[in-house]
Every structure is written in structure tokens, then in C-alpha cells.
Design an enzyme around this catalytic site. Structure first.
Site, PDB file in Angstrom:
ATOM      1  N   ASN A 111      30.339  52.265  94.897  1.00 42.34           N
ATOM      2  CA  ASN A 111      30.036  53.687  94.843  1.00 42.34           C
ATOM      3  C   ASN A 111      28.810  53.997  95.694  1.00 42.34           C
ATOM      4  O   ASN A 111      27.740  53.415  95.480  1.00 42.34           O
ATOM      5  CB  ASN A 111      29.767  54.111  93.395  1.00 42.34           C
ATOM      6  CG  ASN A 111      29.372  55.563  93.269  1.00 42.34           C
ATOM      7  OD1 ASN A 111      30.206  56.461  93.421  1.00 42.34           O
ATOM      8  ND2 ASN A 111      28.094  55.815  92.987  1.00 42.34           N
ATOM      9  N   GLU A 112      28.964  54.859  96.673  1.00 39.95           N
ATOM     10  CA  GLU A 112      27.875  55.401  97.486  1.00 39.95           C
ATOM     11  C   GLU A 112      26.863  54.337  97.940  1.00 39.95           C
ATOM     12  O   GLU A 112      25.672  54.403  97.622  1.00 39.95           O
ATOM     13  CB  GLU A 112      27.176  56.528  96.732  1.00 39.95           C
ATOM     14  CG  GLU A 112      28.114  57.667  96.393  1.00 39.95           C
ATOM     15  CD  GLU A 112      27.468  58.859  95.718  1.00 39.95           C
ATOM     16  OE1 GLU A 112      28.089  59.944  95.725  1.00 39.95           O
ATOM     17  OE2 GLU A 112      26.342  58.717  95.209  1.00 39.95           O
ATOM     18  N   PRO A 113      27.318  53.351  98.681  1.00 42.02           N
ATOM     19  CA  PRO A 113      26.412  52.275  99.125  1.00 42.02           C
ATOM     20  C   PRO A 113      25.282  52.767 100.017  1.00 42.02           C
ATOM     21  O   PRO A 113      24.216  52.137 100.064  1.00 42.02           O
ATOM     22  CB  PRO A 113      27.340  51.331  99.887  1.00 42.02           C
ATOM     23  CG  PRO A 113      28.484  52.190 100.324  1.00 42.02           C
ATOM     24  CD  PRO A 113      28.670  53.166  99.209  1.00 42.02           C
TER      25      PRO A 113
END
Length: 546
Positions: free
Chosen positions: A221-223
Site C-alpha cells: 500500500n502506497e510505497p
């Protein structure tokens, strides 16, 4: 349960992906079987009459721009437990899942709350309990699931409260390393080996959850924001090279265990992530999405199979009205008007919103979906596109409902594979109503069709229109007309189709009602040309029948 049986559901999901992307041939079947009411044939297309003078003209043609609508665009990250409102897929995602330890159900809150290790996700002591608690209710309701697979490198080792936010917790036992492969799929996890393995996790999902319904896999998720949201395990910004390596390693592990798995990545948080991975140190002026797609194409060549099927991004619009971002709950007229126009940035080459994106970076209209699709076509053709978090604000106001309905129509027409709304406020009534206008407009399963067809408007700034038929039968057509204007408008509609419609059911979503209301007073004279009144700030769903 034997291995072959567990692969039935993902195989069907892969077929759905192929259908949406146009991977295979095949004609349409007509459920009427040639009986009364069957198609007249393309050579006998009914040319509609002129509906007469109206404020806006809508043109619909069932022979043009036909495209399968993916069932997975009607998704949510927070599915209502009491009423799904026609939602088809739920996502188990968000910041909490980046440091989730499936073996013990421990997780870390990151910057959302004190970088705390705890039992917030629930699940008890059973491995995968938090996942099962989320996926099983979806499957029980007939919904599919998108599951986050942690790939940032470390997961919570305990549930003992706050952790350092400088990464030092990795050295003092507060976190356990995550490796893509090297586990022992097929049995219970080894709880005392000091490592958590993706292949073991995915095999547990395969054996435990996938026999009961579809599960897709998301690569974290959203690196691009790990260094701020999860500095406890990733204190420095992720680089292009690192993220690609992590995607390849974990996607390889997933597809080794479930060969027909549908894998989503890289789950960027927003426009700056799309451009340069939030100013990654190795960006070197390269567009990140271009780089990522090219790297995934190369990875397929090396692996001999596709590893990532769907380009996955998040989209929280930056558009503003009266200097207020539309994702706020502000429902004043300037913000509401900007909110209802903002979906045009998903596709419209003639629309430029007011935002930092158009000021600095997009070169005018954002055209988000065509822009990303063009990148796919150049760098990795055949990849699906998903927006797995989005929100247009004011979910409890008619402007939020109008924007949401517009977005759902756009997703279907533009060919997205999947999309999931993210709840930002407690009141979500008008967003739920917008879903119902496509997925349950009559309270009895009345739905938009599964095939998008050509639908155009003479005044896109005020009115949007979306139209559909069913692939298996042309016996009905569903049209959704959206009036963004602050006053009622008359819409003259011309419909080119191989059937003559003789009746219509009409349903409204207006400021007066946050759920679809049948318009029993609507009298429509149907000769495939009709005039319909669209209330101010409203969504009108029309089911046309022969």
C-alpha cells in the site's frame, strides 16, 4: 481440498481480466434465442426520430464504442455490513496492512497512531485471523476480495505498543523480516523461525479462502509514502530500483503458489508518486509509471510468465473550489460545483481543473485514465488499470452523490478493471445512493448493463450520460443521465438501436433523497427518441424496455 479445485476461482477472475482487456474473441449470445423481440440485425438499425427542442441533446448508439464493463469497478474499501448497496468487491488495504504479521495478527499503526504495534486488526491467535475476518464476510455476501500482501520488508513482531519511528525497532526485536520465498507452503506457519514468508501466506489464502470466492493480491500500500507513514520499518524513501525488486520478488512468490493469481501493483498514492515516486533518490528525471511498466514487462520476459496483471494507483483529487479541496466535507456552492466537475479530470481533454497538478505538472487537462492507458499501451500492453482508493468528498451531500455516480459511469466507459471507494467521513448516504443508481436502482437488483455503448452529450459541463446493454441480450438498455447544474434541464435523447423501446422505468437521486426513488409521474413516449427532465443536481437512471 486438492490444488486444482482451489484454482477455479482465480482462473475465472483471470478470464474476467481478459474479457475487459479484449484478450479473446467470441461473439455475443442473445438470450432470446431468436424468439419474439430478438435483434433486427445491424442492417435494420432503428434510426430515432428527433426528440425536439431541449436544453441538452444526448445521443446513444448501441452499435458503437461497445466495451465490456468490469464487474470489479463497483468496489469499496469499507463495505457496509448491513447493506452492500450493490458493491461487488471489497479491498482489505490501507496503512495498517503494510506491517501486518499474518502468523500472529500483530500490526503497526505507523504515523496514524504512535507507530504502535498492537492487535487493532483483530483475528486472535489463529494465523491469518484478521484476513479471514475481512474476506469471509465478503465471500458470504457474494463479493470478491482484494488482499494486501506486505512487501516493505518488516512486520510487527509483538503487540507491545509504540515503536521507534527511525527504523531501529528492526534491530531490537520489535519487527520480523519478510521474505518473498523460502517458506514451507502447505502447513501451519513456523512461528519461531524469526521470519515471515509471503509464499506461506499466499498458500494459506489459497487453501483457506480461495475455495469460497475470488481473491486478488495487491503488492502492499502506497510505497511512495513508506518513509513517512511507516518510518518505523522504512525510514528512508523507497527507490525505483528497490520497489521494482520488491514487486518482482513477491509477485514471483504469489504466482508460483497461485499460477492464475491476479496481482495488482505498485499501488502509488497519487500524482507525485506517478511522476517520480515522491522524489525518489534515483528518479533521475524518469517517469516512474513508465519505468515500472517497462520493468514489469522485462520481468515477464525473464520469468516466462506475467507477474503483475493490473497497474494499481490511488486518486484523491486535488481539485479546489474557493481554495478548498473537494475531498473535504464542505458543501458550499463553489466547492460543490468544483466537486461535480472534478470527475472530468479522469478523461476529458477539454477540462482543466484548479489544482497544483494542473499548475505545475500535467500540462493542462489531467486526463488521468487515458494518460495512464497510453503508458500501458507503450510500455506493457495488456496490463489492466485499477484505482483502488479514491474519494470525491461530501459523501453525505448530493454533490458527493453526483460526483460518485459520474465516476462510476466513467470507470465503466473508460475500461477500468477495478476500483474501490475509500470512506473519509461518517455520513456516506449519497455515495451509497450513487452506487445503487448503477447496481440496485429498483431495490430488487436492477443494474446497469455489462456492456458500455456510445453515449454523448452536447453540454458536458452541465450533463453527463452513460448507456449500457447486456452482452447476452439486447432486450433492454440502461441510461444514466447526470445533471450537475443548479437548475432543472430538459434532455432530448436519441437512441440508435436494433430494437424499438416501448416502456421505461425511471429512478432519481436528488438532494431530497439519498437513495433511488422511482419516478412514477414520468411519462415517456418512446419511439427511441424522448425528452426527459433532469432535476437540479441529480442522477437519473432509465431502464428502457421493448
Amino acid at each position: 481440498m486438492n490444488r486444482a479445485a482451489t484454482l477455479v476461482v482465480p482462473a475465472l477472475a483471470a478470464q474476467a481480466l481478459c474479457l475487459v482487456l479484449g484478450c479473446g474473441g467470441g461473439g455475443e449470445a442473445d438470450a432470446d434465442g431468436g424468439q419474439q423481440g430478438a435483434d433486427l440485425g445491424p442492417e435494420e438499425l432503428i434510426t430515432p426520430d428527433d426528440p425536439g427542442v431541449a436544453d441538452v441533446r444526448l445521443e446513444i448508439d448501441s452499435t458503437m464504442d461497445r466495451r465490456a464493463i468490469s464487474p470489479f469497478i463497483y468496489g469499496s474499501n469499507q463495505v457496509d455490513e448491513d447493506d452492500t448497496h450493490g458493491v461487488t468487491i471489497g479491498r482489505i488495504g490501507g496503512n495498517r496492512w503494510t506491517a501486518y504479521n499474518w502468523e500472529t495478527n500483530a500490526s503497526n499503526a505507523g504515523s496514524d497512531y504512535l507507530y504502535q504495534n498492537d492487535t487493532y486488526l483483530g483475528g486472535g491467535s489463529l494465523p491469518g485471523g484478521a484476513v479471514a475476518n475481512n474476506v469471509t464476510p465478503l465471500h458470504d455476501d457474494g463479493l470478491d476480495a482484494l488482499l494486501t500482501v506486505p512487501i516493505a520488508g518488516w512486520v510487527a513482531a509483538d503487540t507491545d505498543g509504540p515503536t521507534p519511528n527511525d527504523g531501529s525497532g528492526r534491530d531490537n526485536g520489535r519487527f520480523l523480516p519478510v521474505l518473498a520465498s523460502g517458506g514451507d507452503p502447505g502447513g501451519a506457519p513456523r512461528l519461531n523461525d524469526g521470519t515471515v514468508y509471503t509464499d506461506e501466506f499466499v498458500d494459506w489464502v489459497r487453501r483457506t479462502l480461495m475455495p469460497n470466492g475470488t481473491v486478488f493480491f495487491s503488492l502492499d500500500n502506497e510505497p511512495d509514502l513508506w518513509s513517512s507513514t511507516h518510518a518505523e520499518i522504512h525510514p528512508t524513501g523507497v527507490t525505483y530500483t528497490e520497489l521494482v525488486e520488491r514487486n518482482v520478488d513477491h509477485a514471483t512468490a504469489i504466482t508460483r503458489v497461485v499460477p492464475d493469481a491476479v496481482v495488482f501493483g505498485p499501488v502509488n498514492y497519487g500524482y507525485a508518486g506517478f511522476m517520480n515516486l515522491q522524489s525518489a533518490s534515483d528518479a533521475a528525471g524518469r517517469d516512474f509509471i513508465d519505468f515500472y511498466l517497462g520493468a514489469m514487462s522485462d520481468a515477464e520476459d525473464d520469468a516466462g510468465r506475467r507477474l503483475v496483471d493490473v497497474l494499481d494507483v490511488h486518486w484523491y483529487p486535488e481539485a479546489r473550489g474557493a481554495n478548498v479541496r473537494i475531498t473535504e466535507d464542505d458543501s458550499s456552492d463553489p466547492v460543490a460545483d468544483a466537486r461535480m466537475q472534478a470527475p472530468r479530470s479522469l478523461w476529458d481533454p477539454s477540462f482543466t481543473e484548479t489544482s497544483w497538478i494542473t499548475d505545475c505538472c500535467s500540462g493542462g487537462p489531467i486526463r488521468l485514465i487515458p494518460r495512464l492507458q497510453e503508458k500501458i499501451d507503450v510500455h506493457y500492453p495488456g496490463t489492466g488499470l485499477a484505482i483502488t482508493e479514491y474519494n470525491y468528498g461530501a459523501a453525505g451531500h448530493i454533490s458527493g452523490g453526483v460526483a460518485q455516480a459520474d465516476v462510476l459511469g466513467i470507470f465503466g466507459r473508460e475500461g477500468l478493471f477495478a476500483a474501490m471507494w475509500w470512506q473519509l467521513s461518517e455520513d456516506r448516504a449519497f455515495v451509497d445512493g450513487a452506487f445503487e443508481m448503477f447496481r440496485d436502482f429498483d431495490g430488487d437488483g436492477g443494474r446497469f448493463g455489462d456492456t458500455s455503448i456510445s453515449a454523448s452529450t452536447s453540454d458536458v459541463a452541465r450533463v453527463s450520460v452513460y448507456a449500457s446493454v447486456d452482452a447476452a441480450s439486447s432486450g433492454r438498455m440502461v441510461v444514466v443521465a447526470i445533471n450537475r447544474a443548479g437548475q432543472p434541464l430538459s434532455a432530448g435523447i436519441r437512441i440508435a438501436h436494433t430494437r424499438r423501446f416501448r416502456s421505461a422505468r425511471v429512478f432519481r437521486l436528488t438532494a431530497a433523497s439519498s437513495s433511488p426513488v422511482p419516478d412514477t409521474a414520468a411519462t415517456l413516449t418512446l419511439t427511441n427518441a424522448l425528452t426527459v427532465m433532469l432535476p437540479a443536481r441529480s442522477v437519473t437512471t432509465m431502464e428502457l424496455l421493448p
